[in-house]
Design a protein around this motif. Structure first.
Motif, short mmCIF file in Angstrom:
data_model
loop_
_atom_site.label_atom_id
_atom_site.label_comp_id
_atom_site.label_asym_id
_atom_site.label_seq_id
_atom_site.Cartn_x
_atom_site.Cartn_y
_atom_site.Cartn_z
N PRO A 74 0.80 -1.24 0.00
CA PRO A 74 0.00 0.00 0.00
C PRO A 74 0.83 1.28 0.00
O PRO A 74 0.39 2.28 -0.57
N GLY A 75 2.02 1.26 0.61
CA GLY A 75 2.81 2.48 0.71
C GLY A 75 3.81 2.68 -0.41
O GLY A 75 4.54 3.69 -0.43
N LEU A 76 3.86 1.77 -1.37
CA LEU A 76 4.86 1.85 -2.45
C LEU A 76 4.60 3.06 -3.34
O LEU A 76 3.49 3.27 -3.82
N THR A 77 5.66 3.86 -3.57
CA THR A 77 5.53 5.03 -4.44
C THR A 77 6.33 4.90 -5.73
O THR A 77 6.03 5.59 -6.70
N SER A 78 7.35 4.02 -5.76
CA SER A 78 8.22 3.92 -6.93
C SER A 78 8.54 2.46 -7.21
O SER A 78 8.89 1.70 -6.30
N LEU A 79 8.42 2.07 -8.50
CA LEU A 79 8.66 0.68 -8.90
C LEU A 79 9.48 0.66 -10.19
O LEU A 79 9.14 1.34 -11.16
N THR A 80 10.57 -0.14 -10.18
CA THR A 80 11.39 -0.33 -11.37
C THR A 80 11.53 -1.81 -11.64
O THR A 80 11.97 -2.57 -10.77
N VAL A 81 11.16 -2.25 -12.85
CA VAL A 81 11.31 -3.64 -13.26
C VAL A 81 11.81 -3.69 -14.70
O VAL A 81 11.63 -2.74 -15.47
N THR A 82 12.43 -4.81 -15.05
CA THR A 82 12.92 -4.98 -16.42
C THR A 82 12.31 -6.18 -17.11
O THR A 82 12.76 -6.59 -18.17
N SER A 83 11.29 -6.73 -16.51
CA SER A 83 10.57 -7.85 -17.13
C SER A 83 9.09 -7.72 -16.84
O SER A 83 8.68 -7.44 -15.71
N LEU A 84 8.29 -7.93 -17.89
CA LEU A 84 6.83 -7.92 -17.72
C LEU A 84 6.27 -9.32 -17.52
O LEU A 84 5.08 -9.49 -17.27
N ASP A 85 7.14 -10.34 -17.61
CA ASP A 85 6.68 -11.72 -17.49
C ASP A 85 6.12 -11.97 -16.09
O ASP A 85 6.81 -11.83 -15.08
N GLY A 86 4.88 -12.35 -16.04
CA GLY A 86 4.25 -12.69 -14.77
C GLY A 86 4.12 -11.54 -13.80
O GLY A 86 3.98 -11.76 -12.59
N LEU A 87 4.14 -10.31 -14.31
CA LEU A 87 4.07 -9.15 -13.43
C LEU A 87 2.62 -8.87 -13.03
O LEU A 87 1.76 -8.69 -13.88
N LEU A 88 2.38 -8.83 -11.73
CA LEU A 88 1.05 -8.53 -11.20
C LEU A 88 1.21 -7.44 -10.15
O LEU A 88 1.91 -7.60 -9.15
N ILE A 89 0.54 -6.31 -10.40
CA ILE A 89 0.60 -5.18 -9.47
C ILE A 89 -0.81 -4.92 -8.96
O ILE A 89 -1.75 -4.74 -9.75
N GLU A 90 -0.96 -4.87 -7.65
CA GLU A 90 -2.27 -4.60 -7.06
C GLU A 90 -2.10 -3.95 -5.69
O GLU A 90 -1.03 -4.03 -5.08
N ASN A 91 -3.14 -3.27 -5.25
CA ASN A 91 -3.14 -2.63 -3.94
C ASN A 91 -1.91 -1.72 -3.76
O ASN A 91 -1.16 -1.83 -2.79
N VAL A 92 -1.73 -0.81 -4.72
CA VAL A 92 -0.61 0.14 -4.66
C VAL A 92 -1.17 1.56 -4.85
O VAL A 92 -0.83 2.26 -5.82
N PRO A 93 -1.99 2.04 -3.93
CA PRO A 93 -2.66 3.34 -4.12
C PRO A 93 -1.72 4.54 -4.14
O PRO A 93 -2.13 5.61 -4.60
#
Length: 472
Positions: A269-288
């Motif tokens: 819930p508190g995440l403000t910044s995300l860096t990834v280099t792969s979209l495989d299997g990426l699931l993002i939820e509950n990140v207001p």
């Protein structure tokens, strides 16, 4: 109040100039950039700085590099041990790193010097707490026991920011591995006072070229209650990772170049910044709170659609979007980017484009059109092949944009594709104030001089007078 700045001597020595207060003539001038052991000197009207409390002087020294701080020990007896109390130990030497790149024999010599340097500093260091501890050097498997001792030293001093960057250049055989028994929960350590290592103080953890597994990462999440930043680069052991928990304090997460990663679930819930280099299997939820996203993907329609599907829960809130787009297959004809979701709060768009032919760059303007309140557009172009210059420049579409003020274009070469993108920005961004052009090419550095010459000849006639043009 102290003001610190650098000045240069005509013999290229660097000096540190410390003013006791703005407008004061009380100063300490010390030569810091000579050879190790070279005698420094003090020039002063009234050396009141040395009379200041230790905590203030140590704070001043903590703003220097570690080697510079150590050199102040020769100024006077007052300064001999002050640097040993600095709460930041950053073992980084960029000049040496440049020297050892692709130089195996030089690397062997410098690696021994690096280990000796770290060991020497740790033996003499006196601070009981550390704000920062950073190892940044291409070490090999022979140094694993030493690295473990360095980590134990830092963690026993309640380090807040820990970075371990082994720089093994994607060689899994050189990854550092935590030894058995090192990652023990804090509750077990509390029952054994002989175990001084404690993870509870960590606020920032960065592991690069370190063989951390899914379980290791979960250990840190479970045992670092204050952890706000987690960075993992180039681990061959991460595969199916879940970063989830409503109680996590995590604000910044990077999972980069982990080639065996199959799935990543993020729910913080508190995440403000995300860096990834792969979209495989990426699931993002509950990140207001997520407003800053950085992703690497292919540049055609399908992977970009996958990208926006993955961030669909936060796309309307994004303020900064950074993309690394790679034309992996080298196709010259790429589909138009249609039906992109609107990003009404996006203020800054950064794109690094890896080109392998003569791709159309103006098609990327669709991302600008999807960001009606965009204020800054940063575009870095990296050519793998020499771009063509033998085709005509195509006309760009009209779609006025009323907020973009700054356009930075790195890797400019003057090809038709470059001119088309620039023409789109000039023709549509009605409040544009400044354009910054860079001609450095990471992949084709030999083009830089001719590219700069082309830019200086080609661009001034194209840029209206009310727009500031800077060519780097």
């Amino acid at each position: 109040m102290f003001v610190t700045r650098r000045i240069s001597h005509k013999k290229s020595a660097n000096f540190l100039l410390l003013h006791c207060r703005p407008g004061s003539n009380v100063l300490l001038l010390s030569c810091l950039a000579g050879q190790c052991g070279e005698r420094s000197f003090v020039a002063h009207v009234d050396d009141r700085i040395s009379q200041l409390p230790d905590n203030i002087l140590v704070d001043i020294l903590s703003r220097l590099s570690l080697k510079e701080a150590a050199r102040t020990s020769v100024l006077s007896s007052r300064w001999i041990n002050l640097w040993k109390h600095t709460p930041s130990l950053d073992f980084d030497d960029k000049s040496v790193l440049r020297k050892v790149y692709n130089q195996d024999e030089v690397l062997k010599i410098e690696r021994r010097k690096y280990v000796k340097w770290v060991n020497s500093v740790l033996r003499s260091h006196k601070s009981t707490v550390l704000k920062e501890f950073r190892i940044h050097f291409p070490l090999n498997t022979s140094g694993r026991k030493k690295i473990t001792r360095w980590l134990e030293f830092a963690l026993s001093r309640q380090v807040q920011k820990l970075e371990l960057d082994i720089q093994n250049y994607h060689d899994p055989c050189k990854e550092y591995l935590f030894p058995d028994g090192f990652l023990i929960p804090s509750r077990c350590r509390d029952n054994n006072p002989c175990m001084l290592v404690d993870f509870k103080s960590l606020r920032s953890l960065s592991l690069k070229s370190v063989g951390v597994s899914d379980g290791d990462i979960n250990f840190f999440l479970d045992n670092c209650p204050l952890l706000e930043q987690l960075i993992v680069h180039e681990s061959e052991k991460v595969s199916n990772l879940e970063i989830c928990g409503s109680s996590l304090k995590l604000k910044h997460l990077e999972i980069v170049l982990c080639s065996k990663l199959e799935s990543l679930k993020v729910s913080v819930p508190g995440l403000t910044s995300l860096t990834v280099t792969s979209l495989d299997g990426l699931l993002i939820e509950n990140v207001p709170m997520l407003v800053d996203v950085s992703v690497r993907c292919g540049d055609d329609c399908a992977p970009i659609r996958r990208l926006f599907d993955a961030v669909s829960c936060c796309v309307s809130r994004l303020q900064t979007l950074s993309l690394v787009l790679d034309n992996v297959e080298g196709r010259r004809v790429l589909g138009e980017l249609l039906e992109l979701p609107q990003m009404p709060k996006l203020k800054k768009l950064e794109i690094e484009y890896i080109a392998r032919g003569d791709e159309s760059l103006s098609r990327l303007a669709a991302l600008i059109r999807a960001s009606p309140h965009l204020e800054e557009f940063v575009f870095q172009l990296n050519w793998y092949l020499h771009p063509r210059k033998d085709r005509e420049v195509k006309a760009t579409i009209s779609s006025p944009h009323h907020h973009l003020k700054l356009f930075k274009f790195g890797g400019y070469y003057g090809s038709p594709s470059d001119v088309e993108l620039l023409s789109y920005v000039l023709g549509n961004c009605v409040v544009l104030e400044k354009i910054i052009i860079g001609t450095h090419s990471v992949c084709l550095p030999e083009l830089e001089e001719s590219a700069r010459k082309t830019a200086k000849q080609q661009l001034p006639p194209l840029i209206p007078r009310h727009i500031e043009l800077v060519i780097l």
